[in-house]
Motif scaffolding. Structure first.
Motif, PDB file in Angstrom:
ATOM      1  N   ALA A  97      50.893  56.816  47.575  1.00  0.00           N
ATOM      2  CA  ALA A  97      51.433  55.500  47.946  1.00  0.00           C
ATOM      3  C   ALA A  97      50.639  54.906  49.106  1.00  0.00           C
ATOM      4  O   ALA A  97      50.331  53.709  49.116  1.00  0.00           O
ATOM      5  N   PHE A  98      50.280  55.731  50.072  1.00  0.00           N
ATOM      6  CA  PHE A  98      49.472  55.277  51.201  1.00  0.00           C
ATOM      7  C   PHE A  98      48.124  54.750  50.726  1.00  0.00           C
ATOM      8  O   PHE A  98      47.709  53.647  51.069  1.00  0.00           O
ATOM      9  N   ALA A  99      47.446  55.545  49.893  1.00  0.00           N
ATOM     10  CA  ALA A  99      46.125  55.155  49.402  1.00  0.00           C
ATOM     11  C   ALA A  99      46.200  53.899  48.538  1.00  0.00           C
ATOM     12  O   ALA A  99      45.354  53.003  48.658  1.00  0.00           O
ATOM     13  N   HIS A 100      47.199  53.818  47.695  1.00  0.00           N
ATOM     14  CA  HIS A 100      47.329  52.641  46.843  1.00  0.00           C
ATOM     15  C   HIS A 100      47.803  51.425  47.632  1.00  0.00           C
ATOM     16  O   HIS A 100      47.566  50.285  47.217  1.00  0.00           O
ATOM     17  N   GLY A 101      48.446  51.662  48.764  1.00  0.00           N
ATOM     18  CA  GLY A 101      48.786  50.554  49.665  1.00  0.00           C
ATOM     19  C   GLY A 101      47.532  49.848  50.134  1.00  0.00           C
ATOM     20  O   GLY A 101      47.471  48.613  50.212  1.00  0.00           O
ATOM     21  N   ARG A 102      46.487  50.629  50.433  1.00  0.00           N
ATOM     22  CA  ARG A 102      45.205  50.027  50.833  1.00  0.00           C
ATOM     23  C   ARG A 102      44.644  49.188  49.702  1.00  0.00           C
ATOM     24  O   ARG A 102      44.065  48.119  49.930  1.00  0.00           O
ATOM     25  N   LEU A 103      44.836  49.659  48.467  1.00  0.00           N
ATOM     26  CA  LEU A 103      44.380  48.887  47.312  1.00  0.00           C
ATOM     27  C   LEU A 103      45.137  47.560  47.227  1.00  0.00           C
ATOM     28  O   LEU A 103      44.556  46.523  46.909  1.00  0.00           O
ATOM     29  N   ALA A 104      46.430  47.597  47.540  1.00  0.00           N
ATOM     30  CA  ALA A 104      47.215  46.359  47.542  1.00  0.00           C
ATOM     31  C   ALA A 104      46.662  45.372  48.561  1.00  0.00           C
ATOM     32  O   ALA A 104      46.571  44.167  48.283  1.00  0.00           O
ATOM     33  N   LYS A 106      43.574  45.257  49.653  1.00  0.00           N
ATOM     34  CA  LYS A 106      42.273  44.820  49.147  1.00  0.00           C
ATOM     35  C   LYS A 106      42.454  43.745  48.077  1.00  0.00           C
ATOM     36  O   LYS A 106      41.796  42.701  48.115  1.00  0.00           O
ATOM     37  N   LEU A 107      43.305  44.008  47.131  1.00  0.00           N
ATOM     38  CA  LEU A 107      43.470  43.087  45.991  1.00  0.00           C
ATOM     39  C   LEU A 107      44.196  41.809  46.375  1.00  0.00           C
ATOM     40  O   LEU A 107      43.964  40.751  45.773  1.00  0.00           O
ATOM     41  N   SER A 108      45.058  41.882  47.363  1.00  0.00           N
ATOM     42  CA  SER A 108      45.772  40.670  47.763  1.00  0.00           C
ATOM     43  C   SER A 108      45.004  39.873  48.798  1.00  0.00           C
ATOM     44  O   SER A 108      45.327  38.720  49.061  1.00  0.00           O
ATOM     45  N   GLY A 109      43.959  40.486  49.371  1.00  0.00           N
ATOM     46  CA  GLY A 109      43.203  39.842  50.437  1.00  0.00           C
ATOM     47  C   GLY A 109      42.628  38.496  50.065  1.00  0.00           C
ATOM     48  O   GLY A 109      42.619  37.573  50.877  1.00  0.00           O
ATOM     49  N   GLU A 110      42.199  38.373  48.839  1.00  0.00           N
ATOM     50  CA  GLU A 110      41.611  37.100  48.431  1.00  0.00           C
ATOM     51  C   GLU A 110      42.668  35.985  48.321  1.00  0.00           C
ATOM     52  O   GLU A 110      42.330  34.821  48.271  1.00  0.00           O
ATOM     53  N   HIS A 111      43.938  36.366  48.315  1.00  0.00           N
ATOM     54  CA  HIS A 111      44.998  35.377  48.190  1.00  0.00           C
ATOM     55  C   HIS A 111      45.696  35.096  49.521  1.00  0.00           C
ATOM     56  O   HIS A 111      46.495  34.173  49.611  1.00  0.00           O
TER      57      HIS A 111
END
Length: 113
Positions: A97-104, A106-111
């Motif tokens: 969950a921690f690691a995938h939180g970073r992905l969230a 990253k992926l939401s950063g453009e928005h």
């Protein structure tokens, strides 16, 4: 019909596998028997069962939790070892969950900028 998921009589539904896909059921049984063979493996059975407990807790399979917890104890595992297996599973789930939180992020950063 039972109002809960884990019912001791659920094994009766294996008859569907036996009648509809007996070849696959037989292959699965052989595979499972090989994985959990008492002898002839590099990892001792107790540890394989503890690994299975941790995976079962992670996948939240109540049937597997019951089966492999019992088999782990039969293979010599203690309550302390079962507890540590549960903590290992908890740490990996939390780490995921921690690691995938970073992905969230990253992926939401453009928005968000």
């Amino acid at each position: 019909m039972s109002d809960h998921y884990l019912d001791p009589t659920d094994k009766k539904y294996t008859r569907v596998y036996k009648s509809e896909t007996p070849d696959i059921l037989q292959a699965f049984g052989g595979f499972n028997d090989a994985v959990f063979a008492a002898e002839g493996r590099e990892i001792p059975l107790k540890y394989r069962e503890l690994i299975a407990v941790a995976v079962a807790l992670s996948t939240q399979c109540v049937y597997c939790i019951e089966s492999h917890s019992t088999k782990a104890v039969e293979a010599g595992a203690t309550e302390a070892e079962l507890a540590e297996a549960a903590w290992v599973a908890s740490a990996l789930k939390a780490g995921g969950a921690f690691a995938h939180g970073r992905l969230a992020f990253k992926l939401s950063g453009e928005h968000t900028h």
